[in-house]
Write a protein that holds these residues in place. Structure first.
Motif, mmCIF file in Angstrom:
data_model
loop_
_atom_site.group_PDB
_atom_site.id
_atom_site.type_symbol
_atom_site.label_atom_id
_atom_site.label_comp_id
_atom_site.label_asym_id
_atom_site.label_seq_id
_atom_site.Cartn_x
_atom_site.Cartn_y
_atom_site.Cartn_z
ATOM 1 N N SER A 51 44.783 47.697 65.704
ATOM 2 C CA SER A 51 44.031 46.677 66.449
ATOM 3 C C SER A 51 44.454 46.652 67.908
ATOM 4 O O SER A 51 43.610 46.564 68.814
ATOM 5 C CB SER A 51 44.254 45.298 65.814
ATOM 6 O OG SER A 51 43.815 45.269 64.484
ATOM 7 N N MET A 52 45.775 46.732 68.143
ATOM 8 C CA MET A 52 46.277 46.738 69.515
ATOM 9 C C MET A 52 45.843 47.995 70.250
ATOM 10 O O MET A 52 45.529 47.955 71.449
ATOM 11 C CB MET A 52 47.800 46.627 69.507
ATOM 12 C CG MET A 52 48.329 45.312 68.947
ATOM 13 S SD MET A 52 47.815 43.880 69.927
ATOM 14 C CE MET A 52 48.768 44.138 71.421
ATOM 15 N N ALA A 53 45.809 49.123 69.528
ATOM 16 C CA ALA A 53 45.381 50.374 70.157
ATOM 17 C C ALA A 53 43.911 50.304 70.560
ATOM 18 O O ALA A 53 43.527 50.770 71.639
ATOM 19 C CB ALA A 53 45.613 51.545 69.200
ATOM 20 N N VAL A 54 43.075 49.728 69.682
ATOM 21 C CA VAL A 54 41.653 49.565 70.003
ATOM 22 C C VAL A 54 41.491 48.647 71.213
ATOM 23 O O VAL A 54 40.707 48.931 72.128
ATOM 24 C CB VAL A 54 40.885 48.996 68.793
ATOM 25 C CG1 VAL A 54 39.474 48.572 69.198
ATOM 26 C CG2 VAL A 54 40.825 50.020 67.674
ATOM 27 N N ASN A 55 42.254 47.562 71.229
ATOM 28 C CA ASN A 55 42.182 46.617 72.338
ATOM 29 C C ASN A 55 42.611 47.277 73.645
ATOM 30 O O ASN A 55 41.961 47.113 74.688
ATOM 31 C CB ASN A 55 43.076 45.411 72.041
ATOM 32 C CG ASN A 55 43.096 44.411 73.172
ATOM 33 O OD1 ASN A 55 42.097 43.766 73.458
ATOM 34 N ND2 ASN A 55 44.240 44.259 73.824
ATOM 35 N N LYS A 60 41.381 49.931 78.852
ATOM 36 C CA LYS A 60 41.496 51.150 79.657
ATOM 37 C C LYS A 60 40.119 51.646 80.076
ATOM 38 O O LYS A 60 39.911 52.015 81.244
ATOM 39 C CB LYS A 60 42.226 52.226 78.858
ATOM 40 C CG LYS A 60 42.438 53.529 79.618
ATOM 41 C CD LYS A 60 43.238 54.531 78.785
ATOM 42 C CE LYS A 60 43.481 55.818 79.565
ATOM 43 N NZ LYS A 60 44.296 56.782 78.775
ATOM 44 N N ASN A 61 39.165 51.628 79.153
ATOM 45 C CA ASN A 61 37.816 52.075 79.480
ATOM 46 C C ASN A 61 37.193 51.197 80.563
ATOM 47 O O ASN A 61 36.522 51.694 81.479
ATOM 48 C CB ASN A 61 36.938 52.059 78.230
ATOM 49 C CG ASN A 61 37.317 53.127 77.230
ATOM 50 O OD1 ASN A 61 37.945 54.121 77.586
ATOM 51 N ND2 ASN A 61 36.939 52.936 75.976
ATOM 52 N N LYS A 185 42.801 34.994 67.783
ATOM 53 C CA LYS A 185 41.856 34.977 66.666
ATOM 54 C C LYS A 185 41.178 36.330 66.525
ATOM 55 O O LYS A 185 40.974 36.833 65.417
ATOM 56 C CB LYS A 185 40.817 33.887 66.875
ATOM 57 C CG LYS A 185 39.829 33.755 65.726
ATOM 58 C CD LYS A 185 38.838 32.630 65.974
ATOM 59 C CE LYS A 185 37.841 32.524 64.820
ATOM 60 N NZ LYS A 185 36.850 31.439 65.061
ATOM 61 N N GLU A 186 40.841 36.925 67.657
ATOM 62 C CA GLU A 186 40.217 38.250 67.634
ATOM 63 C C GLU A 186 41.147 39.284 67.017
ATOM 64 O O GLU A 186 40.730 40.113 66.202
ATOM 65 C CB GLU A 186 39.844 38.663 69.061
ATOM 66 C CG GLU A 186 39.223 40.036 69.178
ATOM 67 C CD GLU A 186 38.958 40.418 70.617
ATOM 68 O OE1 GLU A 186 38.942 41.634 70.915
ATOM 69 O OE2 GLU A 186 38.763 39.507 71.459
ATOM 70 N N LEU A 187 42.424 39.241 67.407
ATOM 71 C CA LEU A 187 43.406 40.183 66.847
ATOM 72 C C LEU A 187 43.621 39.933 65.352
ATOM 73 O O LEU A 187 43.810 40.869 64.577
ATOM 74 C CB LEU A 187 44.737 40.064 67.593
ATOM 75 C CG LEU A 187 44.753 40.586 69.033
ATOM 76 C CD1 LEU A 187 46.090 40.278 69.689
ATOM 77 C CD2 LEU A 187 44.477 42.088 69.072
ATOM 78 N N GLN A 188 43.592 38.664 64.947
ATOM 79 C CA GLN A 188 43.745 38.328 63.538
ATOM 80 C C GLN A 188 42.599 38.895 62.713
ATOM 81 O O GLN A 188 42.799 39.437 61.623
ATOM 82 C CB GLN A 188 43.823 36.804 63.365
ATOM 83 C CG GLN A 188 45.127 36.209 63.860
ATOM 84 C CD GLN A 188 45.172 34.693 63.765
ATOM 85 O OE1 GLN A 188 46.212 34.087 63.938
ATOM 86 N NE2 GLN A 188 44.043 34.066 63.505
ATOM 87 N N GLU A 189 41.398 38.788 63.247
ATOM 88 C CA GLU A 189 40.239 39.301 62.523
ATOM 89 C C GLU A 189 40.275 40.817 62.435
ATOM 90 O O GLU A 189 39.918 41.401 61.405
ATOM 91 C CB GLU A 189 38.952 38.832 63.213
ATOM 92 C CG GLU A 189 38.722 37.329 63.103
ATOM 93 C CD GLU A 189 37.527 36.861 63.903
ATOM 94 O OE1 GLU A 189 36.991 37.680 64.686
ATOM 95 O OE2 GLU A 189 37.121 35.700 63.747
ATOM 96 N N LEU A 190 40.724 41.471 63.492
ATOM 97 C CA LEU A 190 40.788 42.928 63.490
ATOM 98 C C LEU A 190 41.860 43.448 62.546
ATOM 99 O O LEU A 190 41.696 44.483 61.908
ATOM 100 C CB LEU A 190 41.062 43.441 64.909
ATOM 101 C CG LEU A 190 39.891 43.377 65.900
ATOM 102 C CD1 LEU A 190 40.369 43.721 67.294
ATOM 103 C CD2 LEU A 190 38.776 44.317 65.475
ATOM 104 N N SER A 191 42.986 42.718 62.466
ATOM 105 C CA SER A 191 44.122 43.201 61.677
ATOM 106 C C SER A 191 44.244 42.540 60.311
ATOM 107 O O SER A 191 45.103 42.911 59.515
ATOM 108 C CB SER A 191 45.427 42.957 62.457
ATOM 109 O OG SER A 191 45.629 41.567 62.663
#
Length: 214
Positions: A51-55, A60-61, A185-191
């Motif tokens: 999740s952190m890598a996607v974020n 970066k993009n 919350k976003e990180l919680q949902e992703l992970s």
């Protein structure tokens, strides 16, 4: 051997066998539970790292979209206030960030658009900050400021067609985003896990060391 003696011996053996069996079973169950817990923790860690890598990749993009842009390159070199207002004034609201800075090649700030609490980051006082961004072209890091955690990205400014090589950069583009309830919350949902930020700093010196760029 008398029947009574046999019965007594059988009872003794059974009395010893039952607790030994229970002890062995209990230990096996404990080891099984520990293995399951370790596996679950490993899965959560992998999920959080992904999740952190996607974020980080998304940040970066975004920073590259703006930093590798002919318009941004001209802006860092000439500083046209009208262009800055037209192209950057709504950036924070559109992309949900809290701070934006543009520096020219001489490391002079030519533009900033910051929410409260993002004006005095440690990276601004770190003499090696721009050297690091210049060397690797991109930097992702965290800042702890006024009891708030921020994730930040910085990139060297180049032309749209830049693909690496000897082209000199024209400045630096820096973004900061607060890790607040919505972001957690976003990180919680992703992970699929519970995420929280807690303060465990002992003094100002430790705080500075934790937020210093590495």
């Amino acid at each position: 051997m008398k029947i009574r003696t046999r019965i007594i011996i059988s009872l003794i053996v059974a009395g010893l066998f039952i607790p030994v069996t229970y002890f062995v079973f209990f230990n096996l169950q404990q080891k099984r539970n520990e293995l399951l817990k370790d596996s679950y923790r490993e899965q959560l860690l992998q999920s959080m790292n992904m999740s952190m890598a996607v974020n980080q990749r998304n940040m970066k993009n975004l920073v590259f979209d703006y930093a590798h842009w002919d318009g941004m390159k001209r802006f860092a070199e000439t500083y046209d206030p009208e262009w800055g207002t037209s192209n950057l004034s709504t950036f924070l609201r559109t992309h949900e960030y809290d701070g934006l800075w543009v520096f020219n090649r001489a490391r002079e700030q030519v533009y900033n658009n910051c929410q409260s609490g993002t004006q005095d980051f440690y990276w601004m006082e770190d003499s090696s900050f721009f050297d690091k961004v210049t060397t690797i072209g991109f930097l992702y890091f965290h800042e702890y400021q006024d009891k708030q955690l921020f994730e930040c990205v910085a990139a060297s400014i180049y032309s749209t067609e830049y693909q690496g090589g000897p082209e000199p950069h024209s400045g630096f583009f820096v973004l900061a985003r607060k890790i607040d309830g919505g972001k957690l919350k976003e990180l919680q949902e992703l992970s699929s896990s519970f995420v929280t930020v807690s303060e465990s700093l002992q003094n100002a010196e430790e705080e500075e060391s934790l937020t210093r760029i590495s």
